[in-house]
Scaffold this motif. Structure first.
Motif, PDB file in Angstrom:
ATOM      1  N   PRO A 153       5.405  -3.844   5.751  1.00 23.81           N
ATOM      2  CA  PRO A 153       5.197  -5.258   6.083  1.00 23.81           C
ATOM      3  C   PRO A 153       5.798  -6.269   5.120  1.00 23.81           C
ATOM      4  CG  PRO A 153       3.325  -4.477   4.846  1.00 23.81           C
ATOM      5  CD  PRO A 153       4.317  -3.327   4.891  1.00 23.81           C
ATOM      6  N   ASP A 154       6.381  -5.824   4.016  1.00 24.90           N
ATOM      7  CA  ASP A 154       6.554  -6.765   2.907  1.00 24.90           C
ATOM      8  C   ASP A 154       7.912  -6.606   2.239  1.00 24.90           C
ATOM      9  OD1 ASP A 154       5.755  -8.738   1.078  1.00 24.90           O
ATOM     10  OD2 ASP A 154       5.011  -7.252  -0.338  1.00 24.90           O
ATOM     11  N   GLU A 155       8.994  -6.774   3.014  1.00 20.51           N
ATOM     12  CA  GLU A 155      10.333  -6.631   2.437  1.00 20.51           C
ATOM     13  C   GLU A 155      10.983  -7.972   2.149  1.00 20.51           C
ATOM     14  OE1 GLU A 155      14.659  -6.080   2.107  1.00 20.51           O
ATOM     15  OE2 GLU A 155      13.590  -7.266   3.602  1.00 20.51           O
ATOM     16  N   GLU A 156      10.791  -8.947   3.029  1.00 19.21           N
ATOM     17  CA  GLU A 156      11.556 -10.188   2.939  1.00 19.21           C
ATOM     18  C   GLU A 156      11.223 -11.042   1.720  1.00 19.21           C
ATOM     19  OE1 GLU A 156      14.114 -10.775   4.359  1.00 19.21           O
ATOM     20  OE2 GLU A 156      14.170  -9.866   6.330  1.00 19.21           O
ATOM     21  N   THR A 157      10.053 -10.852   1.133  1.00 20.92           N
ATOM     22  CA  THR A 157       9.715 -11.606  -0.074  1.00 20.92           C
ATOM     23  C   THR A 157       9.890 -10.760  -1.330  1.00 20.92           C
ATOM     24  OG1 THR A 157       7.384 -11.007   0.153  1.00 20.92           O
ATOM     25  CG2 THR A 157       8.084 -13.087   1.144  1.00 20.92           C
ATOM     26  N   GLY A 158      10.441  -9.543  -1.161  1.00 26.62           N
ATOM     27  CA  GLY A 158      10.625  -8.677  -2.319  1.00 26.62           C
ATOM     28  C   GLY A 158       9.317  -8.216  -2.912  1.00 26.62           C
ATOM     29  N   GLY A 159       8.267  -8.172  -2.090  1.00 31.32           N
ATOM     30  CA  GLY A 159       6.932  -7.874  -2.580  1.00 31.32           C
ATOM     31  C   GLY A 159       6.698  -6.407  -2.875  1.00 31.32           C
ATOM     32  N   ASP A 160       5.493  -6.122  -3.345  1.00 36.67           N
ATOM     33  CA  ASP A 160       5.127  -4.776  -3.785  1.00 36.67           C
ATOM     34  C   ASP A 160       4.242  -4.031  -2.791  1.00 36.67           C
ATOM     35  OD1 ASP A 160       6.457  -5.147  -6.226  1.00 36.67           O
ATOM     36  OD2 ASP A 160       4.724  -6.184  -7.070  1.00 36.67           O
ATOM     37  N   PHE A 161       4.026  -4.595  -1.603  1.00 36.62           N
ATOM     38  CA  PHE A 161       3.012  -4.030  -0.719  1.00 36.62           C
ATOM     39  C   PHE A 161       3.569  -3.189   0.424  1.00 36.62           C
ATOM     40  CE2 PHE A 161       1.168  -8.014  -2.452  1.00 36.62           C
ATOM     41  CZ  PHE A 161       0.237  -7.415  -3.278  1.00 36.62           C
ATOM     42  N   GLY A 162       4.871  -2.900   0.374  1.00 39.23           N
ATOM     43  CA  GLY A 162       5.487  -2.055   1.386  1.00 39.23           C
ATOM     44  C   GLY A 162       5.950  -0.748   0.785  1.00 39.23           C
ATOM     45  N   VAL A 163       7.260  -0.533   0.762  1.00 31.00           N
ATOM     46  CA  VAL A 163       7.825   0.723   0.269  1.00 31.00           C
ATOM     47  C   VAL A 163       7.358   1.071  -1.146  1.00 31.00           C
ATOM     48  CG1 VAL A 163       9.968   1.861  -0.412  1.00 31.00           C
ATOM     49  CG2 VAL A 163       9.808   0.741   1.815  1.00 31.00           C
ATOM     50  N   PRO A 164       7.432   0.147  -2.129  1.00 28.00           N
ATOM     51  CA  PRO A 164       7.001   0.545  -3.483  1.00 28.00           C
ATOM     52  C   PRO A 164       5.540   0.953  -3.551  1.00 28.00           C
ATOM     53  CG  PRO A 164       7.444  -1.822  -3.386  1.00 28.00           C
ATOM     54  CD  PRO A 164       7.955  -1.236  -2.117  1.00 28.00           C
ATOM     55  N   TRP A 165       4.699   0.320  -2.738  1.00 26.46           N
ATOM     56  CA  TRP A 165       3.273   0.670  -2.723  1.00 26.46           C
ATOM     57  C   TRP A 165       3.078   2.080  -2.168  1.00 26.46           C
ATOM     58  CZ3 TRP A 165      -0.562   2.002   0.765  1.00 26.46           C
ATOM     59  CH2 TRP A 165      -1.889   1.844   0.325  1.00 26.46           C
ATOM     60  N   LEU A 166       3.786   2.413  -1.083  1.00 25.24           N
ATOM     61  CA  LEU A 166       3.666   3.747  -0.488  1.00 25.24           C
ATOM     62  C   LEU A 166       4.177   4.830  -1.437  1.00 25.24           C
ATOM     63  CD1 LEU A 166       4.869   2.968   3.142  1.00 25.24           C
ATOM     64  CD2 LEU A 166       2.535   3.538   2.447  1.00 25.24           C
ATOM     65  N   LEU A 167       5.275   4.542  -2.121  1.00 23.12           N
ATOM     66  CA  LEU A 167       5.829   5.523  -3.056  1.00 23.12           C
ATOM     67  C   LEU A 167       4.918   5.707  -4.267  1.00 23.12           C
ATOM     68  CD1 LEU A 167       9.553   4.384  -2.889  1.00 23.12           C
ATOM     69  CD2 LEU A 167       8.699   6.625  -2.174  1.00 23.12           C
ATOM     70  N   LYS A 168       4.433   4.592  -4.806  1.00 18.83           N
ATOM     71  CA  LYS A 168       3.561   4.661  -5.976  1.00 18.83           C
ATOM     72  C   LYS A 168       2.291   5.449  -5.688  1.00 18.83           C
ATOM     73  CE  LYS A 168       1.080   1.671  -9.255  1.00 18.83           C
ATOM     74  NZ  LYS A 168       0.768   0.262  -9.619  1.00 18.83           N
ATOM     75  N   ASN A 169       1.772   5.309  -4.483  1.00 16.32           N
ATOM     76  CA  ASN A 169       0.535   5.988  -4.102  1.00 16.32           C
ATOM     77  C   ASN A 169       0.782   7.359  -3.479  1.00 16.32           C
ATOM     78  OD1 ASN A 169      -1.932   4.045  -4.509  1.00 16.32           O
ATOM     79  ND2 ASN A 169      -0.266   2.746  -3.738  1.00 16.32           N
ATOM     80  N   LYS A 170       2.027   7.819  -3.554  1.00 15.61           N
ATOM     81  CA  LYS A 170       2.403   9.171  -3.104  1.00 15.61           C
ATOM     82  C   LYS A 170       2.054   9.420  -1.636  1.00 15.61           C
ATOM     83  CE  LYS A 170       1.951  11.005  -7.793  1.00 15.61           C
ATOM     84  NZ  LYS A 170       1.339  12.033  -8.681  1.00 15.61           N
TER      85      LYS A 170
END
Length: 422
Positions: A153-170
């Motif tokens: 949900p969170d790519e256009e603002t460069g946020g942390d709640f999309g891909v990086p969140w999923l990767l960080k939480n494995k």
């Protein structure tokens, strides 16, 4: 023994036979406003969940922040390789509606074009990976590996709640990833420049405007001098590492021979670009300003790091005798790439050629995207998706319908090639 060619022909023919359904899916996604900000992905996420469940597909929901939903769905076998399809649901705001020639949330198809906000970035590509995923499911293709559909949900603002969140939480992992971000029809992006956004704050001393420049210390004029030094980042001579010289070469060829209107921009691949995006300071015209803030967007080529840029800035600004602070924010990364010979790149590039009967090769992206996060976790990744590039983030955004269909065929065929390969 499985005949990959027969399987690829089967899924490509099925996409062609059901292409009206794909077009309707894309139109439906555009009709759901999912502007970010504010970033509420509830409606579009629930719609996608309902669509996937029509094909008896399980969907896991992860709310990483308030009303920001990540969706993950997988098919195939836990044995073998793992391919990730990835796309984002958010779009940039439509802006001034009076400047559009059509309703940005109409999802209208006209003269072979899909119209609306997100048509190119990236609801056409999103619909394509969703559709290819369901085609493989409905045809009951027995994949020797795992295919995961990951929607963020969170790519256009460069946020942390999309891909990086999923990767960080494995929650997600894989041997390769395809992001359906907009690209050229025959040239997926296999690398990207780094990104360094920062705020420069300059401090002054207030006083009566009638005594300037003899009294006080003007933060705005000091900021102007600082901006001149920041713009000198472009002039830094950077040595391109040997391992990416060929990628830079083919990318410049692409800009010179394919996207010919981009030829003038070829130097950006080897230089730090500097955009002074916003400036804010002062209180009144008759008060010497004690504060000025400037937001800057720099894109970093291969051969220089964020730290080296920061060190350069402190050296140059320190010589000015001004009082300042630099605060990084937003998009931040160093330049990164995936080897074009990696299996996931070859699967996409080879199938672009197979589906279109046209030469295909990977190129550099001069901006940034979620691809950098996958590379941080050593997951090879590239971007390929339908787009009319001049309209991305602008008014009258659109994409050719035929390109949506072509990309969906490539997605489905590439999944078979990747998962059935050794």
């Amino acid at each position: 023994m499985v005949n990959k060619q027969e399987l690829k022909d089967k899924v490509i023919n099925e996409v062609e036979a059901c292409k009206e359904e794909l077009v309707d899916l894309c139109s439906s996604l555009i009709k759901i406003p999912s502007e970010n900000p504010p970033g509420d992905s509830t409606e579009i996420s629930r719609f996608i969940e309902s669509y996937l469940k029509k094909f008896d597909t399980e969907v896991d929901f992860y709310e990483s922040a308030d009303k920001m939903y990540n969706l993950v769905s997988s098919i195939g076998s836990e044995e073998g390789k793992h391919l990730i399809y990835c796309g984002h649901t958010d779009v940039v705001p439509a802006g001034n509606l009076e400047k559009w020639d059509f309703d940005p949330f109409s999802g209208e198809v006209k003269d072979g074009w899909m119209l609306g906000r997100g048509a190119s970035d990236m609801k056409a590509g999103l619909s394509g990976i969703i559709f290819a995923f369901t085609i493989l499911k409905r045809l009951q293709i027995k994949l020797p590996g795992k295919l995961s559909l990951t929607i963020v949900p969170d790519e256009e603002t460069g946020g942390d709640f999309g891909v990086p969140w999923l990767l960080k939480n494995k929650i997600i992992h894989g041997d390769g990833c395809l992001i359906a971000e907009p690209s050229s029809p025959y040239n997926p992006t296999v690398g990207q420049k780094g990104s360094y956004w920062f705020e420069l704050e300059v401090f002054g001393q207030p006083g009566h405007g009638s005594l300037s420049p003899l009294a006080g210390k003007n933060a705005i004029t000091d900021a102007v001098v600082a901006i001149r030094e920041i713009q000198k980042l472009w002039d830094i001579q950077i040595t391109v590492p040997d391992e990416v010289k060929q990628l830079i070469h083919v990318s410049q060829k692409y800009m010179r021979e394919v996207e010919k209107d981009r030829e003038a921009f070829m130097p950006v691949l080897e230089h730090i670009t500097v955009n002074i995006g916003t400036i804010e300071g002062g209180t009144k015209s008759n008060v010497i300003p004690e504060n000025c803030k400037v937001e800057v967007d720099c894109r970093l080529p291969f051969g220089i790091t964020e730290k080296e840029v920061t060190d350069f800035l402190h050296e140059k600004l320190g010589e000015l005798g001004i009082d300042y602070k630099i605060r990084p924010f937003g998009f931040r990364s160093n330049a990164n790439f995936t080897d074009p010979d990696d299996p996931v790149c070859k699967a996409i590039i080879n199938n672009i050629s197979f589906v279109t009967d046209h030469e295909a090769y990977g190129v550099m992206q001069w901006a940034s995207s979620d691809a950098r996060h996958f590379r941080d976790y050593n997951i090879p990744v590239l971007q390929y998706g339908p787009a009319f590039l001049p309209t991305i983030h602008g008014y009258n955004e659109r994409v050719q319908v035929e390109q949506i269909i072509t990309c969906a065929k490539v997605y489905a065929a590439a999944a078979i090639d990747f998962l059935y390969s050794e």
